[in-house]
Design an enzyme around this catalytic site. Structure first.
Site, PDB file in Angstrom:
ATOM      1  N   GLY A  93      10.737 -10.810  52.079  1.00  0.00           N
ATOM      2  CA  GLY A  93      10.110  -9.527  51.781  1.00  0.00           C
ATOM      3  C   GLY A  93       9.836  -8.779  53.075  1.00  0.00           C
ATOM      4  O   GLY A  93      10.580  -8.899  54.053  1.00  0.00           O
ATOM      5  N   TYR A 123      11.153   1.313  50.181  1.00  0.00           N
ATOM      6  CA  TYR A 123      11.676   0.030  50.676  1.00  0.00           C
ATOM      7  C   TYR A 123      10.672  -1.093  50.408  1.00  0.00           C
ATOM      8  O   TYR A 123      11.018  -2.145  49.851  1.00  0.00           O
ATOM      9  CB  TYR A 123      11.962   0.171  52.182  1.00  0.00           C
ATOM     10  CG  TYR A 123      12.213  -1.140  52.890  1.00  0.00           C
ATOM     11  CD1 TYR A 123      13.368  -1.871  52.614  1.00  0.00           C
ATOM     12  CD2 TYR A 123      11.323  -1.640  53.835  1.00  0.00           C
ATOM     13  CE1 TYR A 123      13.605  -3.082  53.261  1.00  0.00           C
ATOM     14  CE2 TYR A 123      11.552  -2.838  54.476  1.00  0.00           C
ATOM     15  CZ  TYR A 123      12.696  -3.560  54.186  1.00  0.00           C
ATOM     16  OH  TYR A 123      12.928  -4.756  54.821  1.00  0.00           O
ATOM     17  N   LYS A 127      11.146  -4.363  47.695  1.00  0.00           N
ATOM     18  CA  LYS A 127      11.067  -5.762  48.135  1.00  0.00           C
ATOM     19  C   LYS A 127       9.903  -6.498  47.457  1.00  0.00           C
ATOM     20  O   LYS A 127       9.986  -7.687  47.155  1.00  0.00           O
ATOM     21  CB  LYS A 127      10.893  -5.817  49.659  1.00  0.00           C
ATOM     22  CG  LYS A 127      12.177  -5.564  50.424  1.00  0.00           C
ATOM     23  CD  LYS A 127      13.025  -6.818  50.382  1.00  0.00           C
ATOM     24  CE  LYS A 127      14.192  -6.782  51.349  1.00  0.00           C
ATOM     25  NZ  LYS A 127      15.022  -7.993  51.226  1.00  0.00           N
ATOM     26  N   PRO A 150       7.743 -11.065  56.544  1.00  0.00           N
ATOM     27  CA  PRO A 150       7.795 -10.942  58.005  1.00  0.00           C
ATOM     28  C   PRO A 150       7.346  -9.567  58.510  1.00  0.00           C
ATOM     29  O   PRO A 150       7.510  -8.565  57.812  1.00  0.00           O
ATOM     30  CB  PRO A 150       9.272 -11.167  58.349  1.00  0.00           C
ATOM     31  CG  PRO A 150      10.007 -11.228  57.076  1.00  0.00           C
ATOM     32  CD  PRO A 150       9.055 -11.017  55.931  1.00  0.00           C
ATOM     33  N   ASN A 152       7.668  -6.608  61.763  1.00  0.00           N
ATOM     34  CA  ASN A 152       8.834  -5.992  62.405  1.00  0.00           C
ATOM     35  C   ASN A 152       9.509  -7.009  63.321  1.00  0.00           C
ATOM     36  O   ASN A 152       8.849  -7.587  64.182  1.00  0.00           O
ATOM     37  CB  ASN A 152       8.408  -4.801  63.276  1.00  0.00           C
ATOM     38  CG  ASN A 152       7.864  -3.639  62.468  1.00  0.00           C
ATOM     39  OD1 ASN A 152       7.305  -3.824  61.391  1.00  0.00           O
ATOM     40  ND2 ASN A 152       8.031  -2.441  62.987  1.00  0.00           N
ATOM     41  N   LEU A 153      10.802  -7.191  63.139  1.00  0.00           N
ATOM     42  CA  LEU A 153      11.552  -8.124  63.983  1.00  0.00           C
ATOM     43  C   LEU A 153      12.175  -7.381  65.161  1.00  0.00           C
ATOM     44  O   LEU A 153      12.386  -6.176  65.099  1.00  0.00           O
ATOM     45  CB  LEU A 153      12.670  -8.779  63.175  1.00  0.00           C
ATOM     46  CG  LEU A 153      12.255  -9.539  61.931  1.00  0.00           C
ATOM     47  CD1 LEU A 153      13.472 -10.212  61.310  1.00  0.00           C
ATOM     48  CD2 LEU A 153      11.182 -10.567  62.253  1.00  0.00           C
ATOM     49  N   HIS A 166      14.713   0.630  64.690  1.00  0.00           N
ATOM     50  CA  HIS A 166      13.278   0.464  64.865  1.00  0.00           C
ATOM     51  C   HIS A 166      12.880   0.831  66.300  1.00  0.00           C
ATOM     52  O   HIS A 166      13.722   1.068  67.151  1.00  0.00           O
ATOM     53  CB  HIS A 166      12.875  -0.977  64.553  1.00  0.00           C
ATOM     54  CG  HIS A 166      12.718  -1.232  63.094  1.00  0.00           C
ATOM     55  ND1 HIS A 166      13.647  -1.924  62.357  1.00  0.00           N
ATOM     56  CD2 HIS A 166      11.744  -0.871  62.225  1.00  0.00           C
ATOM     57  CE1 HIS A 166      13.244  -1.986  61.100  1.00  0.00           C
ATOM     58  NE2 HIS A 166      12.095  -1.349  60.987  1.00  0.00           N
ATOM     59  N   LYS A 174      16.716   4.368  74.969  1.00  0.00           N
ATOM     60  CA  LYS A 174      16.361   5.646  75.602  1.00  0.00           C
ATOM     61  C   LYS A 174      16.111   5.456  77.102  1.00  0.00           C
ATOM     62  O   LYS A 174      16.601   6.222  77.925  1.00  0.00           O
ATOM     63  CB  LYS A 174      15.105   6.234  74.944  1.00  0.00           C
ATOM     64  CG  LYS A 174      15.403   6.862  73.586  1.00  0.00           C
ATOM     65  CD  LYS A 174      14.152   7.398  72.913  1.00  0.00           C
ATOM     66  CE  LYS A 174      14.496   7.888  71.514  1.00  0.00           C
ATOM     67  NZ  LYS A 174      13.348   8.367  70.760  1.00  0.00           N
ATOM     68  N   ARG A 202       1.424  -2.031  66.174  1.00  0.00           N
ATOM     69  CA  ARG A 202       2.424  -2.859  65.503  1.00  0.00           C
ATOM     70  C   ARG A 202       2.343  -4.275  66.047  1.00  0.00           C
ATOM     71  O   ARG A 202       1.865  -4.516  67.151  1.00  0.00           O
ATOM     72  CB  ARG A 202       3.848  -2.332  65.769  1.00  0.00           C
ATOM     73  CG  ARG A 202       4.192  -1.009  65.102  1.00  0.00           C
ATOM     74  CD  ARG A 202       4.334  -1.145  63.606  1.00  0.00           C
ATOM     75  NE  ARG A 202       4.664   0.109  62.944  1.00  0.00           N
ATOM     76  CZ  ARG A 202       3.752   1.015  62.558  1.00  0.00           C
ATOM     77  NH1 ARG A 202       2.466   0.816  62.781  1.00  0.00           N
ATOM     78  NH2 ARG A 202       4.135   2.112  61.943  1.00  0.00           N
TER      79      ARG A 202
END
Ligand code: GDP
Length: 304
Positions: A93, A123, A127, A150, A152-153, A166, A174, A202
């Site tokens: 998820g 999204y 999930k 999980p 953010n990977l 992401h 950048k 995050r």
């Protein structure tokens, strides 16, 4: 990036017979492809990693597609797994399933206390339905489906597309690309533009750690309750921008584009349940994971 790592870990544990379908061969949004996959692979255990994902940009551009594809892939994969009589289904998820204003650190018990942040709700909710499906199937059919959440990977082989990726790969790209611009196209001081206000926080999990968590859960966890998978820290986007700029040696001007969305205000998981239930604790230090991701981008950026 996750599938390769999971395969490696299972191989190291002596499990060699692993089928990793490619999306070009099996479009899992189509039921006939799902049926073909079960016929071809004849799995005992399914780890459902397939997802239509991306950063804020991708979620804003594709709310309909992200909802439909993620829901259909997951629902069909689990239903056919049940019909095929597999031993276990591990659904991956997302932290985007949590309510927008969940108190930090997010506890699994807070999952149903509100509506998700609007940009990633289609999204996140698609999930989240797989959690409901897993619990309902366990109740009615005794089907062993589990659900992991999980954060953010990040890591090597991530998508570095500036519009849809992401934040970590976007910032790395950048900072590095602006330094390699020819002098003529960048006459003054190099400038990069980043999104939002920098205030949101995050948590980030290195891809190898996430793979380890998934393998441990596949081996040891067999209950209906969802489980957070995180690294147990929180960093503001402003601090993240500064950290990445420092690591890649970008000391020039940063402009914040406030017209871009901040997304969810705060994100950090309580990771104690994963540790208690199957002994998972993330190992990679954030700086080390970032350095490996930066090195990978520098070595492979011609391919992007
Ligand atoms: P999220 O974690 O699901 O909200 O998705 P992202 O990784 O895309 O964004 C995380 C945060 O980073 C948000 O607050 C963005 O506004 C911020 N951000 C700052 N600069 C960028 C950028 O260049 N790209 C992306 N994707 N996000 C950025």
């Amino acid at each position: 990036m996750l599938a390769t790592q999971i395969k490696k870990l299972f191989n190291e544990r002596g499990c060699q017979d692993i089928f990793v379908p490619k999306s070009k061969d099996y479009d899992l949004v189509e039921m006939k492809a799902v049926k073909k996959l079960y016929r071809d692979a004849k799995p005992d255990i399914v780890i459902h990693l397939a997802a239509r994902v991306g950063g804020i940009g991708a979620n804003r551009a594709n709310p309909g597609k992200f909802f439909y594809d993620n829901l259909m892939m997951g629902v069909q994969m689990m239903e056919m797994g049940r019909q095929a009589g597999i031993e276990k289904f591990v659904a991956i998820g997302t932290i985007c399933a949590y309510p927008k204003f969940t108190p930090v650190p997010f506890k699994e018990d807070d999952l149903w206390n509100g509506y998700p942040e609007e940009t990633n709700a289609p999204y996140g909710l698609a999930k989240k339905m797989l959690l409901l499906q897993a619990q309902a199937y366990r109740q009615q059919y005794g089907f062993n489906a589990i659900h992991l959440l999980p954060v953010n990977l990040y890591g090597p082989r991530d998508s570095f597309d500036l519009e849809s990726s992401h934040v970590i790969p976007a910032l790395i790209r950048k900072c590095i690309d602006v330094k390699s611009l020819p002098q003529s196209s960048n006459p003054k001081r190099p400038i990069i533009t980043v999104w939002g206000t920098g205030k949101p926080t995050r948590e980030f999990l290195y891809v190898e750690d996430c793979a380890e968590a998934i393998v441990l859960a596949a081996e040891r966890y067999n209950k209906p309750d969802p489980i957070n998978i995180g690294a147990g820290f929180e960093i503001s986007i402003k601090d993240l921008v500064e950290l990445i700029a420092k690591l890649v040696g970008f000391g020039d001007k940063i402009i914040w584009d406030n017209s871009k969305s901040d997304g969810q205000p705060k994100r950090m998981l309580d990771t104690s349940r994963a540790e208690k239930e199957f002994g998972f604790k993330a190992k990679t230090l954030f700086k080390d994971g970032l350095k490996k991701t930066i090195e990978w981008y520098i070595s492979n950026k011609q391919l992007k």
